[in-house]
Design an enzyme around this catalytic site. Structure first.
Site, PDB file in Angstrom:
ATOM      1  N   SER A 166      75.529  71.380  38.893  1.00 42.42           N
ATOM      2  CA  SER A 166      76.121  70.958  37.623  1.00 42.42           C
ATOM      3  C   SER A 166      77.603  70.616  37.701  1.00 42.42           C
ATOM      4  O   SER A 166      78.159  70.114  36.719  1.00 42.42           O
ATOM      5  CB  SER A 166      75.898  72.029  36.555  1.00 42.42           C
ATOM      6  OG  SER A 166      74.550  72.046  36.139  1.00 42.42           O
ATOM      7  N   LYS A 199      84.344  73.681  36.097  1.00 41.53           N
ATOM      8  CA  LYS A 199      82.907  73.422  35.963  1.00 41.53           C
ATOM      9  C   LYS A 199      82.175  74.167  37.065  1.00 41.53           C
ATOM     10  O   LYS A 199      82.549  74.089  38.235  1.00 41.53           O
ATOM     11  CB  LYS A 199      82.612  71.924  36.078  1.00 41.53           C
ATOM     12  CG  LYS A 199      81.148  71.595  35.802  1.00 41.53           C
ATOM     13  CD  LYS A 199      80.823  71.740  34.326  1.00 41.53           C
ATOM     14  CE  LYS A 199      79.320  71.811  34.073  1.00 41.53           C
ATOM     15  NZ  LYS A 199      78.764  73.159  34.336  1.00 41.53           N
ATOM     16  N   THR A 200      81.139  74.890  36.674  1.00 46.75           N
ATOM     17  CA  THR A 200      80.304  75.615  37.638  1.00 46.75           C
ATOM     18  C   THR A 200      79.056  74.797  37.960  1.00 46.75           C
ATOM     19  O   THR A 200      78.737  73.821  37.279  1.00 46.75           O
ATOM     20  CB  THR A 200      79.887  76.978  37.077  1.00 46.75           C
ATOM     21  OG1 THR A 200      79.163  76.770  35.862  1.00 46.75           O
ATOM     22  CG2 THR A 200      81.099  77.852  36.811  1.00 46.75           C
ATOM     23  N   GLY A 201      78.348  75.235  38.988  1.00 46.61           N
ATOM     24  CA  GLY A 201      77.093  74.596  39.352  1.00 46.61           C
ATOM     25  C   GLY A 201      76.200  75.596  40.067  1.00 46.61           C
ATOM     26  O   GLY A 201      76.611  76.158  41.077  1.00 46.61           O
TER      27      GLY A 201
END
Length: 289
Positions: free
Chosen positions: A60, A228-230
């Site tokens: 993501s 932003k994480t993923g």
């Protein structure tokens, strides 16, 4: 009792030993870990990296790329950030992570562009992301837009829908850690978005609610994180395909560190992945203070 000669020898050895760099400390943290971990950061105009390989699945984190591409399209068309976007029932894929689906159900509705972007980035909504990809002209257009702003060492070919259909395809959306850090630097320093589009995205990145135990947990007093994480999926043998965090850390004096920690094919488990990301981020911050 230490003699004068012993004290002198210890002092000389201390003077001869080079100071350990942040890169050295991070490399030491990663030694022997059952995971491929890539780290990069940009501070005071200098780039730093450890294991800057190009095969890290973004998961993501790529929603940041999508948001910038879509907003650049909106900007060129003079489309306001409060424009109403039409969402069709067919856009709301079931069985995927989507807070928007929980709220609206599988039906058509309208939503403001800025709210849609908040769902996609801050809440990591997969349906919202694919609608943003559509607004950007498709995933090929997102990839091209990133190349147009001078970003390198990445590849974007998949949507959230295509990755849900075949999770292995998530490896196709890949990047080096330094490329991700560079994207955040470009957002803050290179004017790749004009106003009010840049302010909108920066504010949304600051409000990201995912990954509170990762980069955000490494912040000291007076610091902020726009990020932003993923998160990847877990294979049958317990391997987690990806666990990422990336963003812009603003220090109390206003300086910024653009950082990315991308964890690939980890057998550490989510809690240990988060701890590692947190400790690496703390080392990066300490090196820039």
């Amino acid at each position: 009792m230490r003699t004068a000669a012993t004290i002198l020898m210890a002092a000389l050895l201390s003077m001869a030993a080079p100071a350990q760099t942040a890169e050295d400390m991070i490399a030491g943290m990663l030694e022997g870990k059952p995971a491929e971990v890539g780290v990069a950061w940009i501070a005071d105009g200098r780039a730093h990296a450890v294991n800057n390989a190009g095969g890290h699945p973004l998961m993501s984190v790529f929603k940041t790329h999508v948001a910038i591409a879509a907003l650049r399209q909106m900007q060129r068309g003079g489309i306001p950030t409060d424009t109403l976007i039409t969402v069709k029932a067919g856009d709301m894929l079931e069985g995927t992570y989507s807070p928007m689906l929980k709220l609206y159900g599988k039906r058509g509705f309208t939503i403001r562009l800025d709210s849609l972007l908040h769902y996609s980035v801050a809440l990591s909504d997969n349906n919202a992301c694919d609608i943003m990809i559509r607004l950007a002209g498709g995933i090929e257009a997102v990839d091209a837009e990133m190349r147009a702003i001078g970003l390198a060492d990445f590849s974007l070919t998949e949507t959230e829908a295509s990755m849900k259909a075949d999770p292995v395809r998530s490896y196709n959306n890949r990047s080096t850690p330094l490329s991700v850090a560079e994207l955040f630097r470009k957002l803050y320093e290179d004017g790749i978005l004009g106003e009010p589009y840049a302010a909108l995205l920066k504010g949304i990145l600051l409000s990201t609610s995912t990954g509170p135990d990762k980069m955000a947990a490494a912040l000291g007093p007076g610091m902020t994180l726009a990020h932003k994480t993923g998160t990847g999926f877990t294979l049958d043998d317990g391997t987690m395909t990806a666990d990422n965090d990336a963003g812009a850390i603003t220090l109390p004096d206003g300086r910024r560190i653009y950082a990315a920690v991308l964890v690939k094919d980890s057998k550490l488990g989510p809690a240990e992945n988060a701890r590692l990301i947190r400790e690496i981020t703390k080392t990066i911050i300490d090196s820039g203070i």
